[in-house]
Design an enzyme around this catalytic site. Structure first.
Site, PDB file in Angstrom:
ATOM      1  N   LYS A 113      49.486  42.832  48.882  1.00  0.00           N
ATOM      2  CA  LYS A 113      48.093  43.607  48.603  1.00  0.00           C
ATOM      3  C   LYS A 113      47.602  44.629  49.358  1.00  0.00           C
ATOM      4  O   LYS A 113      46.811  45.658  49.248  1.00  0.00           O
ATOM      5  CB  LYS A 113      48.087  42.088  49.521  1.00  0.00           C
ATOM      6  CG  LYS A 113      47.529  40.398  48.993  1.00  0.00           C
ATOM      7  CD  LYS A 113      46.443  39.668  49.571  1.00  0.00           C
ATOM      8  CE  LYS A 113      47.077  38.675  48.819  1.00  0.00           C
ATOM      9  NZ  LYS A 113      45.692  37.063  48.976  1.00  0.00           N
ATOM     10  N   LYS A 195      52.278  35.169  40.277  1.00  0.00           N
ATOM     11  CA  LYS A 195      51.468  33.812  40.465  1.00  0.00           C
ATOM     12  C   LYS A 195      50.258  33.501  40.217  1.00  0.00           C
ATOM     13  O   LYS A 195      49.497  35.104  40.228  1.00  0.00           O
ATOM     14  CB  LYS A 195      51.649  33.365  42.096  1.00  0.00           C
ATOM     15  CG  LYS A 195      50.916  34.313  43.129  1.00  0.00           C
ATOM     16  CD  LYS A 195      50.625  34.304  45.040  1.00  0.00           C
ATOM     17  CE  LYS A 195      49.160  34.212  44.654  1.00  0.00           C
ATOM     18  NZ  LYS A 195      48.589  34.015  45.855  1.00  0.00           N
ATOM     19  N   LYS A 198      43.510  33.752  42.331  1.00  0.00           N
ATOM     20  CA  LYS A 198      42.003  34.446  42.245  1.00  0.00           C
ATOM     21  C   LYS A 198      41.882  36.125  41.507  1.00  0.00           C
ATOM     22  O   LYS A 198      41.249  36.616  41.851  1.00  0.00           O
ATOM     23  CB  LYS A 198      41.800  34.232  43.636  1.00  0.00           C
ATOM     24  CG  LYS A 198      41.661  32.825  43.971  1.00  0.00           C
ATOM     25  CD  LYS A 198      40.685  32.748  45.233  1.00  0.00           C
ATOM     26  CE  LYS A 198      41.167  31.386  46.309  1.00  0.00           C
ATOM     27  NZ  LYS A 198      42.213  32.209  46.865  1.00  0.00           N
TER      28      LYS A 198
END
Ligand code: AQP
Length: 327
Positions: A113, A195, A198
Site C-alpha cells: 500500500k 488479489k 476495492k
C-alpha cells in the site's frame, strides 16, 4: 459450555467485491450459529488512506446494510462501528508501545500500500496492524475468519498478545486464524497475479456486490484466461483456477462436479455459465439490501455498540490495571 467467540471486520473503503464476500462475509454468516459472533465495521482503519468525509460516512452505513443483506443476523451476532467503541483506539496505544518497528516493517500489506515509498507513507498505514490486533484482542476472540491477505496481521496479533501476557500476566486470549479452504484469495479478473481489490484502479478486475447482471456478464466475458483449453483446478493456470473457484463457491458444487460440468466445453461456454451462476448467487443479496431503512440500521448499530463497549471496556480495564495505569 459457552460458545467460542469469533471477531472479524471489513473497511468501509469503497464498494465491496466478490472477494470480500467469498473470502470473508460468506464464512461469517456460516459461522454465526456456532460461535458467539462479533462483526465490526472498521471505519478507523479506513483513515489509513485518504478518504472523502462524505463518502466515508455513506460507505460506513452502506457496509452495515451489506452485512445485513449478506445474512448476518443481529439477533445472533453483534454488529457495530469501530468508532463507537473508544477502547479500540486506547488499546492500540498500549500495544503500539509494545510492538517493534522491525515487526511492522515486515508487513507485506504496508509495503504494497505504500507503493515502495515508505518515507511518504502515513504512520497510520504503518501501524494499521496494531489497531487490528486491538480490535481482535479486546473481545477475547478465539477465531478470526479472514481472507489470506490478513494472515500475516493475525500472526502479529498473536505475537503481541503473547508478549503482553508474558510481560504483564494473562490478559488476552490468543486468537486462531480461520482461512477458508477455497475463496481465501479471489484474484483480479484482469490480473490473476493480484488479489481482487476495492482499490484496484482497473474496475474490470473486480465484481462488485452491487454490479448489475450486464456488468457482471461483461466483466466475466472480458476476464483474462490462461493458455490451453482445459477447465480444471490447476494452480499453474491461475486465471482459470480463479474463475473455477468462483464457480464452485457460488454453486456449492464439489471440485469434481465443477470439472465434470465443463469437460469438453470451451472458455466461451464456461464464462457464460459462470456469469449466470454469479448473477443468481448475488440476486437475493441485491434484492435484500434495499430493504433496510436508515432508522433500523442505526438502531442495530447502537445496540451492537453497547454490547461491544461492555466487553471491550472490561479487557481494557484489565490491561490498564496490569500496566499500572490508574483509571
Ligand atoms: N480478494 C480477496 N479474496 C478473498 N478475501 C478477501 N478479502 C479482501 N480481499 C479479498 C477479505 O475481505 C475482508 C474484508 O477486507 P477489508 O475491508 O479489510 O479490505 P482489504 O483486506 O484491505 O482488501 P480489499 O477489500 O480489496 O480493500 P483494499 O483494496 O482497500 O485493500 C478481509 O477478511 C479480507 O481478508
Amino acid at each position: 459450555m459457552s460458545k467460542k467467540r469469533i471477531f472479524s471486520g471489513a473497511q468501509p473503503t469503497g464498494r465491496l467485491h466478490l472477494g470480500n464476500y467469498l473470502g470473508a462475509l460468506k464464512n461469517w454468516v456460516e459461522l454465526q450459529d456456532e460461535y458467539d459472533s462479533i462483526f465490526c465495521i472498521v471505519n478507523l482503519h479506513a483513515l489509513t488512506l485518504p478518504q472523502d468525509p462524505k463518502t466515508l460516512r455513506k460507505s460506513t452505513l452502506d457496509l452495515a446494510r451489506v452485512y445485513l443483506a449478506a445474512g448476518i443476523d443481529p439477533s445472533k451476532a453483534v454488529i457495530f462501528l469501530q468508532s463507537d467503541v473508544p477502547a479500540h483506539a486506547e488499546l492500540t496505544w498500549v500495544l503500539l508501545c509494545t510492538a517493534r518497528m522491525g515487526e511492522l516493517e515486515r508487513m507485506t500489506q504496508f509495503k504494497d500500500k505504500a507503493k515502495g515509498n515508505t518515507e511518504r507513507a502515513g504512520v497510520g498505514l504503518f501501524s494499521y496492524p496494531v489497531l487490528m490486533a486491538s480490535d481482535i484482542l479486546l473481545y477475547q476472540t478465539n477465531l478470526v475468519p479472514v481472507g489470506h491477505d490478513q494472515k500475516q496481521h493475525l500472526e502479529l496479533t498473536r505475537d503481541l498478545a503473547e508478549r503482553f501476557n508474558r510481560d504483564f500476566g494473562e490478559t488476552f486470549t490468543i486468537p486462531e486464524v480461520f482461512i477458508p479452504k477455497a475463496g481465501a484469495r479471489i484474484r483480479s479478473l484482469q490480473d490473476p497475479a493480484k488479489k481482487m481489490s476495492k482499490s484496484d484502479e482497473n474496475e474490470a478486475g473486480a465484481i462488485f456486490l452491487d454490479d448489475g447482471a450486464d456488468a457482471i456478464a461483461k466483466k466475466i466475458k472480458r476476464a483474462v484466461t490462461d493458455s490451453g483449453t482445459e477447465i480444471s483446478f490447476d494452480e499453474s493456470r491461475p486465471a482459470i483456477h480463479n474463475l473455477l473457484t468462483i464457480y464452485q463457491l457460488v454453486t456449492g458444487k464439489s471440485e469434481q462436479e465443477c470439472v465434470d460440468n465443463f469437460a469438453g466445453k470451451g472458455y466461451g461456454q464456461f464464462k457464460a455459465e459462470l456469469a449466470d451462476a454469479v448473477i443468481e448467487y448475488l440476486r437475493p443479496f441485491q434484492e435484500q439490501i434495499a430493504s433496510f431503512d436508515d432508522a433500523s440500521v442505526a438502531k442495530i448499530l447502537q445496540d451492537g455498540a453497547e454490547k461491544a463497549r461492555s466487553i471491550a471496556s472490561e479487557t481494557l480495564a484489565d490491561a490498564y490495571a496490569k500496566l499500572g495505569i490508574v483509571t
